[in-house]
Scaffold this motif. Structure first.
Motif, PDB file in Angstrom:
ATOM      1  N   SER A   1       0.834  -1.191   0.000  1.00 31.21           N
ATOM      2  CA  SER A   1       0.000   0.000   0.000  1.00 31.21           C
ATOM      3  C   SER A   1       0.875   1.250   0.000  1.00 31.21           C
ATOM      4  N   GLY A   2       0.281   2.360  -0.434  1.00 34.44           N
ATOM      5  CA  GLY A   2       0.969   3.640  -0.376  1.00 34.44           C
ATOM      6  C   GLY A   2       2.039   3.849  -1.422  1.00 34.44           C
ATOM      7  N   VAL A   3       2.075   3.020  -2.477  1.00 34.25           N
ATOM      8  CA  VAL A   3       3.063   3.155  -3.540  1.00 34.25           C
ATOM      9  C   VAL A   3       2.447   3.945  -4.690  1.00 34.25           C
ATOM     10  N   THR A   4       3.184   4.927  -5.209  1.00 34.67           N
ATOM     11  CA  THR A   4       2.666   5.764  -6.282  1.00 34.67           C
ATOM     12  C   THR A   4       2.766   5.048  -7.627  1.00 34.67           C
ATOM     13  N   ILE A   5       1.664   5.033  -8.363  1.00 31.99           N
ATOM     14  CA  ILE A   5       1.602   4.485  -9.715  1.00 31.99           C
ATOM     15  C   ILE A   5       1.365   5.651 -10.674  1.00 31.99           C
ATOM     16  N   LEU A   6       2.216   5.777 -11.679  1.00 29.70           N
ATOM     17  CA  LEU A   6       2.137   6.866 -12.646  1.00 29.70           C
ATOM     18  C   LEU A   6       1.604   6.337 -13.968  1.00 29.70           C
ATOM     19  N   LEU A   7       0.701   7.077 -14.589  1.00 28.17           N
ATOM     20  CA  LEU A   7       0.169   6.725 -15.902  1.00 28.17           C
ATOM     21  C   LEU A   7       0.737   7.698 -16.926  1.00 28.17           C
ATOM     22  N   MET A   8       1.437   7.146 -17.930  1.00 25.62           N
ATOM     23  CA  MET A   8       2.114   7.949 -18.940  1.00 25.62           C
ATOM     24  C   MET A   8       1.550   7.648 -20.324  1.00 25.62           C
ATOM     25  N   THR A   9       1.619   8.647 -21.216  1.00 26.43           N
ATOM     26  CA  THR A   9       1.293   8.387 -22.605  1.00 26.43           C
ATOM     27  C   THR A   9       2.439   7.626 -23.256  1.00 26.43           C
ATOM     28  N   SER A  10       2.127   6.871 -24.309  1.00 22.20           N
ATOM     29  CA  SER A  10       3.161   6.122 -25.023  1.00 22.20           C
ATOM     30  C   SER A  10       2.863   6.171 -26.529  1.00 22.20           C
ATOM     31  N   PRO A  11       3.855   6.639 -27.341  1.00 17.30           N
ATOM     32  CA  PRO A  11       5.154   7.171 -26.905  1.00 17.30           C
ATOM     33  C   PRO A  11       5.005   8.590 -26.369  1.00 17.30           C
ATOM     34  N   GLY A  12       6.091   9.161 -25.925  1.00 19.01           N
ATOM     35  CA  GLY A  12       6.085  10.533 -25.437  1.00 19.01           C
ATOM     36  C   GLY A  12       6.362  10.641 -23.959  1.00 19.01           C
ATOM     37  N   GLY A  13       5.782   9.733 -23.164  1.00 20.03           N
ATOM     38  CA  GLY A  13       6.046   9.729 -21.734  1.00 20.03           C
ATOM     39  C   GLY A  13       5.465  10.907 -20.981  1.00 20.03           C
ATOM     40  N   GLU A  14       4.362  11.481 -21.485  1.00 21.06           N
ATOM     41  CA  GLU A  14       3.723  12.583 -20.758  1.00 21.06           C
ATOM     42  C   GLU A  14       2.921  12.023 -19.596  1.00 21.06           C
ATOM     43  N   LEU A  15       3.154  12.572 -18.409  1.00 23.69           N
ATOM     44  CA  LEU A  15       2.431  12.134 -17.222  1.00 23.69           C
ATOM     45  C   LEU A  15       1.002  12.651 -17.281  1.00 23.69           C
ATOM     46  N   VAL A  16       0.030  11.740 -17.255  1.00 24.57           N
ATOM     47  CA  VAL A  16      -1.367  12.148 -17.365  1.00 24.57           C
ATOM     48  C   VAL A  16      -2.148  11.913 -16.079  1.00 24.57           C
ATOM     49  N   ALA A  17      -1.667  11.043 -15.191  1.00 30.00           N
ATOM     50  CA  ALA A  17      -2.379  10.787 -13.937  1.00 30.00           C
ATOM     51  C   ALA A  17      -1.465  10.020 -12.998  1.00 30.00           C
ATOM     52  N   SER A  18      -1.787  10.067 -11.728  1.00 29.53           N
ATOM     53  CA  SER A  18      -1.083   9.228 -10.752  1.00 29.53           C
ATOM     54  C   SER A  18      -2.074   8.835  -9.674  1.00 29.53           C
ATOM     55  N   THR A  19      -1.770   7.739  -9.014  1.00 28.37           N
ATOM     56  CA  THR A  19      -2.602   7.280  -7.912  1.00 28.37           C
ATOM     57  C   THR A  19      -1.711   6.571  -6.909  1.00 28.37           C
ATOM     58  N   VAL A  20      -2.277   6.189  -5.796  1.00 27.42           N
ATOM     59  CA  VAL A  20      -1.530   5.508  -4.736  1.00 27.42           C
ATOM     60  C   VAL A  20      -2.234   4.198  -4.423  1.00 27.42           C
ATOM     61  N   THR A  21      -1.466   3.122  -4.287  1.00 26.35           N
ATOM     62  CA  THR A  21      -2.073   1.818  -4.029  1.00 26.35           C
ATOM     63  C   THR A  21      -2.800   1.810  -2.690  1.00 26.35           C
ATOM     64  N   ALA A  22      -3.940   1.118  -2.678  1.00 26.69           N
ATOM     65  CA  ALA A  22      -4.776   1.025  -1.482  1.00 26.69           C
ATOM     66  C   ALA A  22      -4.236  -0.044  -0.522  1.00 26.69           C
ATOM     67  N   ALA A  23      -4.963  -0.274   0.553  1.00 31.03           N
ATOM     68  CA  ALA A  23      -4.520  -1.231   1.572  1.00 31.03           C
ATOM     69  C   ALA A  23      -4.357  -2.631   1.008  1.00 31.03           C
ATOM     70  N   ASP A  24      -5.150  -2.993  -0.006  1.00 29.90           N
ATOM     71  CA  ASP A  24      -5.041  -4.316  -0.615  1.00 29.90           C
ATOM     72  C   ASP A  24      -4.071  -4.334  -1.797  1.00 29.90           C
ATOM     73  N   GLY A  25      -3.322  -3.239  -1.984  1.00 33.78           N
ATOM     74  CA  GLY A  25      -2.392  -3.141  -3.111  1.00 33.78           C
ATOM     75  C   GLY A  25      -3.040  -2.736  -4.410  1.00 33.78           C
ATOM     76  N   GLY A  26      -4.351  -2.499  -4.388  1.00 38.04           N
ATOM     77  CA  GLY A  26      -5.071  -2.200  -5.620  1.00 38.04           C
ATOM     78  C   GLY A  26      -4.898  -0.767  -6.088  1.00 38.04           C
ATOM     79  N   PHE A  27      -5.004  -0.579  -7.399  1.00 36.00           N
ATOM     80  CA  PHE A  27      -4.979   0.754  -7.985  1.00 36.00           C
ATOM     81  C   PHE A  27      -5.798   0.723  -9.268  1.00 36.00           C
ATOM     82  N   GLY A  28      -6.176   1.905  -9.757  1.00 34.90           N
ATOM     83  CA  GLY A  28      -6.962   1.933 -10.976  1.00 34.90           C
ATOM     84  C   GLY A  28      -7.049   3.317 -11.583  1.00 34.90           C
ATOM     85  N   PHE A  29      -7.240   3.343 -12.884  1.00 34.43           N
ATOM     86  CA  PHE A  29      -7.483   4.573 -13.630  1.00 34.43           C
ATOM     87  C   PHE A  29      -8.727   4.344 -14.486  1.00 34.43           C
ATOM     88  N   THR A  30      -9.657   5.272 -14.451  1.00 34.26           N
ATOM     89  CA  THR A  30     -10.897   5.118 -15.201  1.00 34.26           C
ATOM     90  C   THR A  30     -11.121   6.328 -16.115  1.00 34.26           C
TER      91      THR A  30
END
Length: 313
Positions: free
Chosen positions: A144-173
């Motif tokens: 938990s508490g680990v930052t996950i970054l969502l990038m465009t590909s190619p280009g590597g532009e950062l479009v969103a980030s989130t932090v893993t929940a207590a169960d390790g889960g993360f998501g982008f919608t």
């Protein structure tokens, strides 16, 4: 005899967004280890005016961040960095540090879309198994508490980030159609990159399995409607030996060569120190001219990506 006085130290500051107090998250304190990695963070709640304090902190080097998985801001490190690797490091020695100002970075404006990416980040080692939504299983303890970054590909532009929940889960919608990659910001290394995930009208949802092992991290991205390959199977296809070594490593791949897209070695700062196509089932990696320390070998296949730690002694 008078007992010696032990002076306690602290690190405090405030988070803001567009000049206003930021309260939708928590502050995190990352202690830097002697090998350049970072320990699991301490956390502190944000007050109504965005303030935070870490008390009774031992002397050492630290990075400070504010994470908020649900707000309009990205996880932001001191001096407006988006990853732990690029964060400004504070040195705590004789006096407490006050007035650490974190100006949150806004999430880029994205047009809403029908795509989604979801997954879990697990730490292997305890023998437990976790069922993913697409039917695959993975071993490990949720991270938990680990930052996950969502990038465009190619280009590597950062479009969103989130932090893993207590169960390790993360998501982008609500993602628009297009190609993306995930980066896992774990212990100061952002070399942990997923294979490209392409959201199309015929494939809108993806499940991601990410597992931290003693050797590195395995990242698998598969359409939500397919079972794909297990992380254990992918990890078993890759061997690196001898490890540690003086800088010469043999990399063995037991899967089809056509499935290997690239093999790259990074140092702990994220710089590429070696790169070569996988042209045979065994390949020699020569980084003997590099200084002693920890390096990361990243092998990207059509099934997923795996990162192995290489140690030069």
């Amino acid at each position: 005899m008078t007992a010696p006085v032990v002076k306690t130290l602290s690190i405090s500051g405030v988070a803001s967004l567009d000049g206003l107090p930021f309260t939708q998250g928590q502050a995190r304190l990352h202690a830097k280890n002697s090998n350049g990695s970072f320990a699991a963070p301490l956390t502190s709640a944000l007050s109504a005016n965005g303030a935070f304090t870490f008390a009774d902190v031992p002397a050492g080097e630290y990075a400070v961040s504010v994470a908020s998985p649900t707000s309009e801001a990205l996880t932001t490190y001191f001096e407006k960095a988006t990853t732990l690797l690029n964060a400004e490091v504070l040195t705590l020695s004789a006096a407490s540090i006050e007035g650490v100002s974190i100006e949150m970075i806004k999430k880029p404006a994205l047009s809403s879309g029908p795509g989604s990416i979801a997954g879990k980040l697990l730490l292997s080692g305890d023998g437990s198994r976790h069922l993913l939504t697409d039917g695959r299983t993975m071993e490990g303890t949720p991270l938990s508490g680990v930052t996950i970054l969502l990038m465009t590909s190619p280009g590597g532009e950062l479009v969103a980030s989130t932090v893993t929940a207590a169960d390790g889960g993360f998501g982008f919608t609500s993602l628009p159609l297009g190609a993306y990659k995930l980066l896992i910001d774990y212990e100061g290394s952002v070399n942990l990159e997923s294979p490209e995930i392409t959201i199309t009208t015929s494939q809108l949802s993806f499940n991601v399995a990410s597992e931290v092992t003693d050797e590195g991290i395995v990242i698998i991205a598969a359409p939500a409607t397919t079972t794909g390959i297990s992380s254990e199977a992918l990890r078993s296809m890759i061997k690196a030996y001898p490890n540690p070594s003086g800088g010469l490593f043999t990399i063995a791949w037991s899967g089809p060569l056509a499935e290997v897209k690239e093999i790259i070695v990074h140092n702990n700062n994220g710089s590429t120190v070696w790169q070569h196509p996988m042209t045979a089932e065994q390949l020699t990696v020569d980084i003997s001219k590099q200084p002693a320390g920890v390096y990361f070998l990243r092998l990207v296949t059509s099934h997923g990506a795996a990162v192995h730690k290489l140690v030069i002694k």
